[in-house]
Design a protein around this motif. Structure first.
Motif, PDB file in Angstrom:
ATOM      1  N   UNK A 287       0.829  -1.212   0.000  1.00 46.44           N
ATOM      2  CA  UNK A 287       0.000   0.000   0.000  1.00 46.44           C
ATOM      3  C   UNK A 287       0.862   1.260   0.000  1.00 46.44           C
ATOM      4  N   UNK A 288       1.949   1.237   0.767  1.00 47.01           N
ATOM      5  CA  UNK A 288       2.846   2.393   0.803  1.00 47.01           C
ATOM      6  C   UNK A 288       3.473   2.611  -0.570  1.00 47.01           C
ATOM      7  N   UNK A 289       3.869   1.530  -1.223  1.00 47.93           N
ATOM      8  CA  UNK A 289       4.455   1.636  -2.561  1.00 47.93           C
ATOM      9  C   UNK A 289       3.433   2.193  -3.558  1.00 47.93           C
ATOM     10  N   UNK A 290       2.200   1.736  -3.461  1.00 51.90           N
ATOM     11  CA  UNK A 290       1.162   2.238  -4.364  1.00 51.90           C
ATOM     12  C   UNK A 290       1.003   3.746  -4.217  1.00 51.90           C
ATOM     13  N   UNK A 291       0.981   4.221  -2.985  1.00 49.17           N
ATOM     14  CA  UNK A 291       0.817   5.661  -2.778  1.00 49.17           C
ATOM     15  C   UNK A 291       2.036   6.436  -3.264  1.00 49.17           C
ATOM     16  N   UNK A 292       3.227   5.840  -3.143  1.00 50.26           N
ATOM     17  CA  UNK A 292       4.437   6.474  -3.665  1.00 50.26           C
ATOM     18  C   UNK A 292       4.353   6.594  -5.189  1.00 50.26           C
ATOM     19  N   UNK A 293       3.887   5.535  -5.827  1.00 50.09           N
ATOM     20  CA  UNK A 293       3.750   5.535  -7.289  1.00 50.09           C
ATOM     21  C   UNK A 293       2.783   6.619  -7.729  1.00 50.09           C
ATOM     22  N   UNK A 294       1.680   6.765  -7.008  1.00 54.09           N
ATOM     23  CA  UNK A 294       0.668   7.754  -7.383  1.00 54.09           C
ATOM     24  C   UNK A 294       1.176   9.175  -7.161  1.00 54.09           C
TER      25      UNK A 294
ATOM     26  N   UNK B  74       5.381   9.556  -8.752  1.00 52.54           N
ATOM     27  CA  UNK B  74       5.633   9.214 -10.140  1.00 52.54           C
ATOM     28  C   UNK B  74       4.452   9.501 -11.048  1.00 52.54           C
ATOM     29  N   UNK B  75       3.270   9.744 -10.476  1.00 53.18           N
ATOM     30  CA  UNK B  75       2.099  10.030 -11.290  1.00 53.18           C
ATOM     31  C   UNK B  75       1.644   8.844 -12.117  1.00 53.18           C
ATOM     32  N   UNK B  76       1.949   7.633 -11.677  1.00 46.43           N
ATOM     33  CA  UNK B  76       1.564   6.432 -12.407  1.00 46.43           C
ATOM     34  C   UNK B  76       0.412   5.725 -11.704  1.00 46.43           C
TER      35      UNK B  76
ATOM     36  N   UNK C 112     -12.668   4.327 -14.934  1.00 44.67           N
ATOM     37  CA  UNK C 112     -12.181   5.401 -15.808  1.00 44.67           C
ATOM     38  C   UNK C 112     -12.769   6.756 -15.423  1.00 44.67           C
ATOM     39  N   UNK C 113     -14.043   6.772 -15.027  1.00 45.72           N
ATOM     40  CA  UNK C 113     -14.741   8.052 -14.860  1.00 45.72           C
ATOM     41  C   UNK C 113     -14.905   8.528 -13.415  1.00 45.72           C
ATOM     42  N   UNK C 114     -15.006   7.591 -12.465  1.00 48.29           N
ATOM     43  CA  UNK C 114     -15.354   7.983 -11.099  1.00 48.29           C
ATOM     44  C   UNK C 114     -14.308   7.614 -10.060  1.00 48.29           C
TER      45      UNK C 114
ATOM     46  N   UNK D 232      -4.336  11.766  -6.098  1.00 53.78           N
ATOM     47  CA  UNK D 232      -3.876  12.845  -6.974  1.00 53.78           C
ATOM     48  C   UNK D 232      -4.820  13.077  -8.158  1.00 53.78           C
ATOM     49  N   UNK D 233      -6.052  12.518  -8.045  1.00 48.00           N
ATOM     50  CA  UNK D 233      -7.119  12.696  -9.049  1.00 48.00           C
ATOM     51  C   UNK D 233      -6.888  11.872 -10.313  1.00 48.00           C
ATOM     52  N   UNK D 234      -5.868  11.044 -10.323  1.00 46.96           N
ATOM     53  CA  UNK D 234      -5.644  10.163 -11.457  1.00 46.96           C
ATOM     54  C   UNK D 234      -6.661   9.024 -11.401  1.00 46.96           C
ATOM     55  N   UNK D 235      -7.345   8.783 -12.500  1.00 48.20           N
ATOM     56  CA  UNK D 235      -8.355   7.721 -12.518  1.00 48.20           C
ATOM     57  C   UNK D 235      -7.693   6.355 -12.462  1.00 48.20           C
ATOM     58  N   UNK D 236      -8.431   5.359 -11.994  1.00 50.31           N
ATOM     59  CA  UNK D 236      -7.878   4.018 -11.876  1.00 50.31           C
ATOM     60  C   UNK D 236      -7.547   3.424 -13.253  1.00 50.31           C
ATOM     61  N   UNK D 237      -8.305   3.798 -14.259  1.00 50.04           N
ATOM     62  CA  UNK D 237      -8.038   3.358 -15.626  1.00 50.04           C
ATOM     63  C   UNK D 237      -7.946   4.567 -16.543  1.00 50.04           C
ATOM     64  N   UNK D 238      -6.992   4.531 -17.443  1.00 48.11           N
ATOM     65  CA  UNK D 238      -6.900   5.588 -18.438  1.00 48.11           C
ATOM     66  C   UNK D 238      -8.078   5.490 -19.405  1.00 48.11           C
ATOM     67  N   UNK D 239      -8.366   4.284 -19.820  1.00 42.21           N
ATOM     68  CA  UNK D 239      -9.509   4.055 -20.707  1.00 42.21           C
ATOM     69  C   UNK D 239     -10.077   2.664 -20.431  1.00 42.21           C
TER      70      UNK D 239
END
Length: 323
Positions: free
Chosen positions: A45-52, A55-57, A139-141, A146-153
């Motif tokens: 979980x800590x790694x996931x938050x670091x990535x978000x 790194x914005x991924x 994708x939408x909700x 950081x407001x990045x959606x879980x899926x790009x598309x």
């Protein structure tokens, strides 16, 4: 022993739990079998938050975690119980897959198996529709901090073609009804006569409870207040009024089980003076082996319990009874 540094602590029942705030978000989880299992989960979980955040991924997100989030997000939705039922059937095929990997090809095994066991295209599409809806929301909700959606598309999930593949309703005649009833075991006979005289769905007959009953002695009939979760559309409770035939089935079943009206137990075929080997229990569906054997003997090879509901509607129309 508790660890203030890691936020991992042991519980009285011998398991481990986590209670830690990461970047302003509280992470709480329990039921880990060991400290290492809890520590690995927290590290992920800590790694996931670091990535978000750094790194914005998008970190990996499995479908079962997306589905669990969807269930919480949809709390109070009328159709949620039905959607959970649909998800149960598809989970063994895609629960551990990343949501970005789910598409028509990855769902092929699920679709082929459901067709093999006789599920209709419309039924399979109900499940595919729930999967598609969850992925669209990814994708939408559904978004990271950081407001990045879980899926790009969201991938396109294709529904099965219904043209020419839907089984038409099969209302039965009085003569066919008599044949069927003659071959049904007593518990299914009661259920069939109740269903065909009330027009309710299989799920109502199987789940009918005594606590829903209001007996009207002046008329000698029962009225059942069926909760909305068992009513198609689930907009409101349904009042179910028994006629003389359906009332007779209720009376035959009275006293067998403290909660459910229609129940079954395997009876002894020898040593009849001894107590039954099993208690009465509710029946999950009318379309069981006893039903299938009876319909075959009656020459009604593809008769479903839902056809009894169609039979009720046909007879009402024939007698010009309006809804």
């Amino acid at each position: 022993m508790a660890s203030k540094t890691t936020g991992i602590q042991s519980d009285q029942n011998g398991t481990w739990s986590i209670d830690k705030i990461i970047r302003g978000v509280r992470l709480r989880e329990r039921g880990f079998k060991s400290f290492k299992e809890a520590d690995d989960w927290l590290a992920k979980k800590v790694h996931e938050k670091h990535v978000v955040h750094r790194l914005g991924e998008r970190p990996p997100k499995t479908f079962d975690s997306a589905a669990a989030h969807y269930i919480q997000w949809s709390a109070g939705k009328d159709s949620l119980e039905s959607e959970i039922y649909q998800l149960v059937s598809v989970m063994p095929y895609i629960k551990d897959m990343d949501i970005s990997e789910i598409d028509d090809e990855t769902l092929d095994d699920y679709i082929n198996y459901r067709i093999l066991i006789g599920r209709k295209s419309k039924t399979i599409n109900l499940t595919l529709g729930v999967v598609r809806h969850i992925l669209n929301l990814c994708e939408t909700e559904f978004k990271y901090e950081n407001k990045l959606s879980w899926l790009d598309r969201a991938p396109k999930i294709t529904m099965l073609d219904l043209n020419g593949m839907q089984r038409p309703p099969y209302p039965i005649s009085w003569e066919e009804q008599d044949r069927l009833i003659s071959f049904l075991p007593p518990h299914l006979k009661r259920m069939a006569l109740f269903t065909i005289n009330t027009g309710v769905r299989d799920v109502v007959t199987c789940n009918l409870k005594w606590e829903w009953e209001l007996f009207i002695p002046e008329l000698g009939i029962s009225v059942f207040d069926v909760p909305k979760e068992f009513v198609k559309g689930k907009k409101a409770d349904r009042t179910l009024v028994c006629n003389s035939v359906s009332q007779a089935q209720v009376e035959e079943a009275r006293g067998m089980h403290p909660e459910y009206v229609f129940v079954y137990r395997r009876e002894r075929v020898k040593n009849l003076d001894m107590a039954p080997t099993m208690p009465y229990a509710p029946i999950e569906t009318m379309n069981n082996s006893g039903w299938q054997t009876a319909r075959k003997k009656a020459g009604l090879k593809d008769l479903h319990g839902h056809d009894l509901r169609h039979t009720t509607a046909m007879r009402l129309r024939e007698n010009k009874v309006e809804h």
